[in-house]
Design a protein around this motif. Structure first.
Motif, PDB file in Angstrom:
ATOM      1  N   LEU A   1       7.423  27.010  -7.789  1.00  0.00           N
ATOM      2  CA  LEU A   1       8.526  27.512  -6.981  1.00  0.00           C
ATOM      3  C   LEU A   1       9.815  26.853  -7.437  1.00  0.00           C
ATOM      4  CD1 LEU A   1       6.943  27.038  -3.414  1.00  0.00           C
ATOM      5  CD2 LEU A   1       6.536  28.910  -5.029  1.00  0.00           C
ATOM      6  N   VAL A   2      10.911  27.589  -7.393  1.00  0.00           N
ATOM      7  CA  VAL A   2      12.223  27.000  -7.659  1.00  0.00           C
ATOM      8  C   VAL A   2      13.052  27.087  -6.381  1.00  0.00           C
ATOM      9  CG1 VAL A   2      13.160  29.176  -8.610  1.00  0.00           C
ATOM     10  CG2 VAL A   2      14.262  26.980  -9.139  1.00  0.00           C
ATOM     11  N   VAL A   3      13.593  25.946  -5.980  1.00  0.00           N
ATOM     12  CA  VAL A   3      14.368  25.864  -4.738  1.00  0.00           C
ATOM     13  C   VAL A   3      15.556  24.939  -4.979  1.00  0.00           C
ATOM     14  CG1 VAL A   3      14.325  25.255  -2.293  1.00  0.00           C
ATOM     15  CG2 VAL A   3      12.266  26.178  -3.366  1.00  0.00           C
ATOM     16  N   GLN A   4      16.711  25.347  -4.480  1.00  0.00           N
ATOM     17  CA  GLN A   4      17.886  24.489  -4.596  1.00  0.00           C
ATOM     18  C   GLN A   4      17.684  23.195  -3.805  1.00  0.00           C
ATOM     19  OE1 GLN A   4      21.110  27.670  -3.856  1.00  0.00           O
ATOM     20  NE2 GLN A   4      22.187  26.001  -4.900  1.00  0.00           N
ATOM     21  N   LYS A   5      18.112  22.091  -4.395  1.00  0.00           N
ATOM     22  CA  LYS A   5      18.007  20.806  -3.720  1.00  0.00           C
ATOM     23  C   LYS A   5      18.745  20.826  -2.395  1.00  0.00           C
ATOM     24  CE  LYS A   5      19.135  15.900  -4.228  1.00  0.00           C
ATOM     25  NZ  LYS A   5      19.753  14.876  -5.095  1.00  0.00           N
ATOM     26  N   ASN A   6      19.952  21.396  -2.380  1.00  0.00           N
ATOM     27  CA  ASN A   6      20.754  21.364  -1.150  1.00  0.00           C
ATOM     28  C   ASN A   6      20.343  22.424  -0.136  1.00  0.00           C
ATOM     29  OD1 ASN A   6      21.801  23.697  -2.256  1.00  0.00           O
ATOM     30  ND2 ASN A   6      23.884  22.931  -2.477  1.00  0.00           N
ATOM     31  N   LEU A   7      19.328  23.219  -0.468  1.00  0.00           N
ATOM     32  CA  LEU A   7      18.776  24.170   0.500  1.00  0.00           C
ATOM     33  C   LEU A   7      17.382  23.742   0.961  1.00  0.00           C
ATOM     34  CD1 LEU A   7      19.920  27.656  -0.875  1.00  0.00           C
ATOM     35  CD2 LEU A   7      20.897  26.319   0.995  1.00  0.00           C
ATOM     36  N   GLY A   8      17.064  22.469   0.759  1.00  0.00           N
ATOM     37  CA  GLY A   8      15.859  21.931   1.372  1.00  0.00           C
ATOM     38  C   GLY A   8      14.646  21.843   0.495  1.00  0.00           C
ATOM     39  N   ALA A   9      14.833  21.725  -0.805  1.00  0.00           N
ATOM     40  CA  ALA A   9      13.676  21.670  -1.707  1.00  0.00           C
ATOM     41  C   ALA A   9      12.751  20.504  -1.378  1.00  0.00           C
ATOM     42  CB  ALA A   9      14.154  21.565  -3.158  1.00  0.00           C
ATOM     43  N   ASP A  10      13.326  19.337  -1.103  1.00  0.00           N
ATOM     44  CA  ASP A  10      12.478  18.163  -0.868  1.00  0.00           C
ATOM     45  C   ASP A  10      11.733  18.263   0.460  1.00  0.00           C
ATOM     46  OD1 ASP A  10      13.329  17.163  -3.285  1.00  0.00           O
ATOM     47  OD2 ASP A  10      14.915  15.932  -2.414  1.00  0.00           O
ATOM     48  N   SER A  11      12.404  18.774   1.486  1.00  0.00           N
ATOM     49  CA  SER A  11      11.723  18.924   2.779  1.00  0.00           C
ATOM     50  C   SER A  11      10.661  20.016   2.708  1.00  0.00           C
ATOM     51  CB  SER A  11      12.729  19.230   3.891  1.00  0.00           C
ATOM     52  OG  SER A  11      13.428  20.437   3.636  1.00  0.00           O
ATOM     53  N   LEU A  12      10.899  21.051   1.901  1.00  0.00           N
ATOM     54  CA  LEU A  12       9.889  22.098   1.726  1.00  0.00           C
ATOM     55  C   LEU A  12       8.663  21.532   1.006  1.00  0.00           C
ATOM     56  CD1 LEU A  12       9.055  25.064   2.000  1.00  0.00           C
ATOM     57  CD2 LEU A  12      10.137  25.487  -0.219  1.00  0.00           C
TER      58      LEU A  12
ATOM     59  N   LYS B   1       7.452  17.684  -7.084  1.00  0.00           N
ATOM     60  CA  LYS B   1       8.534  18.099  -7.969  1.00  0.00           C
ATOM     61  C   LYS B   1       8.136  17.769  -9.401  1.00  0.00           C
ATOM     62  CE  LYS B   1      11.841  15.267  -8.681  1.00  0.00           C
ATOM     63  NZ  LYS B   1      12.944  14.314  -8.452  1.00  0.00           N
ATOM     64  N   ILE B   2       8.267  18.747 -10.303  1.00  0.00           N
ATOM     65  CA  ILE B   2       7.972  18.480 -11.712  1.00  0.00           C
ATOM     66  C   ILE B   2       9.217  18.512 -12.580  1.00  0.00           C
ATOM     67  CG2 ILE B   2       5.598  19.312 -11.545  1.00  0.00           C
ATOM     68  CD1 ILE B   2       6.635  21.834 -13.128  1.00  0.00           C
ATOM     69  N   ALA B   3      10.323  19.026 -12.042  1.00  0.00           N
ATOM     70  CA  ALA B   3      11.571  19.063 -12.800  1.00  0.00           C
ATOM     71  C   ALA B   3      12.725  19.199 -11.817  1.00  0.00           C
ATOM     72  CB  ALA B   3      11.586  20.218 -13.798  1.00  0.00           C
ATOM     73  N   SER B   4      13.869  18.714 -12.231  1.00  0.00           N
ATOM     74  CA  SER B   4      15.088  18.840 -11.441  1.00  0.00           C
ATOM     75  C   SER B   4      16.238  19.061 -12.407  1.00  0.00           C
ATOM     76  CB  SER B   4      15.321  17.584 -10.601  1.00  0.00           C
ATOM     77  OG  SER B   4      16.456  17.727  -9.782  1.00  0.00           O
ATOM     78  N   LYS B   5      16.924  20.186 -12.255  1.00  0.00           N
ATOM     79  CA  LYS B   5      17.970  20.524 -13.219  1.00  0.00           C
ATOM     80  C   LYS B   5      18.997  21.427 -12.563  1.00  0.00           C
ATOM     81  CE  LYS B   5      18.409  22.161 -18.015  1.00  0.00           C
ATOM     82  NZ  LYS B   5      17.668  22.723 -19.175  1.00  0.00           N
ATOM     83  N   LYS B   6      20.254  21.086 -12.746  1.00  0.00           N
ATOM     84  CA  LYS B   6      21.382  21.899 -12.273  1.00  0.00           C
ATOM     85  C   LYS B   6      21.271  22.221 -10.787  1.00  0.00           C
ATOM     86  CE  LYS B   6      22.424  23.824 -16.808  1.00  0.00           C
ATOM     87  NZ  LYS B   6      22.687  25.028 -17.628  1.00  0.00           N
ATOM     88  N   GLY B   7      20.816  21.224 -10.011  1.00  0.00           N
ATOM     89  CA  GLY B   7      20.750  21.390  -8.566  1.00  0.00           C
ATOM     90  C   GLY B   7      19.508  22.077  -8.058  1.00  0.00           C
ATOM     91  N   TYR B   8      18.557  22.367  -8.930  1.00  0.00           N
ATOM     92  CA  TYR B   8      17.323  23.049  -8.542  1.00  0.00           C
ATOM     93  C   TYR B   8      16.121  22.137  -8.772  1.00  0.00           C
ATOM     94  CZ  TYR B   8      19.866  27.457  -8.260  1.00  0.00           C
ATOM     95  OH  TYR B   8      20.733  28.443  -7.900  1.00  0.00           O
ATOM     96  N   ARG B   9      15.150  22.245  -7.878  1.00  0.00           N
ATOM     97  CA  ARG B   9      13.858  21.593  -8.054  1.00  0.00           C
ATOM     98  C   ARG B   9      12.832  22.633  -8.462  1.00  0.00           C
ATOM     99  NH1 ARG B   9      16.117  16.567  -7.397  1.00  0.00           N
ATOM    100  NH2 ARG B   9      15.875  15.671  -5.311  1.00  0.00           N
ATOM    101  N   ILE B  10      11.972  22.267  -9.397  1.00  0.00           N
ATOM    102  CA  ILE B  10      10.780  23.063  -9.693  1.00  0.00           C
ATOM    103  C   ILE B  10       9.615  22.351  -9.017  1.00  0.00           C
ATOM    104  CG2 ILE B  10       9.334  24.115 -11.450  1.00  0.00           C
ATOM    105  CD1 ILE B  10      12.278  25.051 -11.484  1.00  0.00           C
ATOM    106  N   ILE B  11       8.970  23.044  -8.086  1.00  0.00           N
ATOM    107  CA  ILE B  11       7.903  22.461  -7.273  1.00  0.00           C
ATOM    108  C   ILE B  11       6.572  23.043  -7.730  1.00  0.00           C
ATOM    109  CG2 ILE B  11       7.015  22.123  -4.932  1.00  0.00           C
ATOM    110  CD1 ILE B  11       9.895  22.849  -3.952  1.00  0.00           C
TER     111      ILE B  11
END
Length: 205
Positions: free
Chosen positions: A165-176, A189-199
């Motif tokens: 899944l790709v989710v913006q960090k500032n839209l709750g990626a870590d809490s999701l 989380k396996i990657a973080s780039k340009k404000g997005y987390r790959i979960i």
């Protein structure tokens, strides 16, 4: 709420379509897009990060693009793994139609584009499970609807299946990510780039 997520709309008319060309994961794509479907002018940044960061796909299996839009994930999956079966699912009929057109245009014959309700009926009747899921989920539909969407489809992962899944960090990626773990889906989380987390999400034990 936004038509691009929820409206069970008619297929796009010829006068609202325009052709987009892009290069992803080694493939040159030509894709019909519409301003009335999410990110109708380009591959959005989140989807692009998912395409870039997701690991190589298995050669075979049953894959899912959840919330397919006009189909960049589904078509990419299908071209990378031509012996796999790729399901492209959305709640918006215009999006499903565009994905079907784009699969045909790019000779991705292993894509089947389905409305979410139809797909779930087939899943229930045939006992389908998914070996890989890629999704840029519609975070803005609200937490309750998002949680229901993810629980429904992630529960269909095969025993060794994995979702990205790709989710913006500032839209709750870590809490999701934490919530998914609490629901029994091992997630990290396996990657973080340009404000997005790959979960990365694994099937429930």
């Amino acid at each position: 709420m936004d038509e691009q997520y929820f409206t069970d709309s008619q297929p796009a008319s010829a006068d609202e379509l325009h052709l987009l060309r892009d290069h992803v994961r080694g493939f040159d794509l030509e894709m019909w897009v519409s301003d009335r479907v999410f990110s109708g002018g380009r591959i959005d940044l989140g989807t692009r990060q998912l395409i870039a960061e997701a690991p190589d796909l298995p050669a075979r299996g049953t894959f899912l693009d959840l919330g397919c839009g006009w189909g960049p994930l589904a078509v990419t999956m299908a071209l990378e793994s031509p012996e796999a079966s790729v399901w492209a699912v959305d709640v918006n009929s215009r999006a499903v139609d565009l994905t079907a057109r784009n699969a045909s245009l790019n000779e991705a014959d292993n894509v089947q584009a389905l409305h979410a309700d139809e797909a779930l009926k087939i899943v229930a009747a045939q006992g389908v499970t998914f070996d890989v899921i890629w999704s840029n989920p519609p975070i803005r539909i609200g937490k309750k609807a998002l949680h229901e969407l993810l629980t429904t489809w992630l529960s269909l992962l095969s025993h060794d299946g994995v979702a990205y899944l790709v989710v913006q960090k500032n839209l709750g990626a870590d809490s999701l990510t934490a919530w998914l773990c609490d629901q029994g889906f091992p997630s990290e989380k396996i990657a973080s780039k340009k404000g997005y987390r790959i979960i990365e999400v694994r099937a429930r034990a």
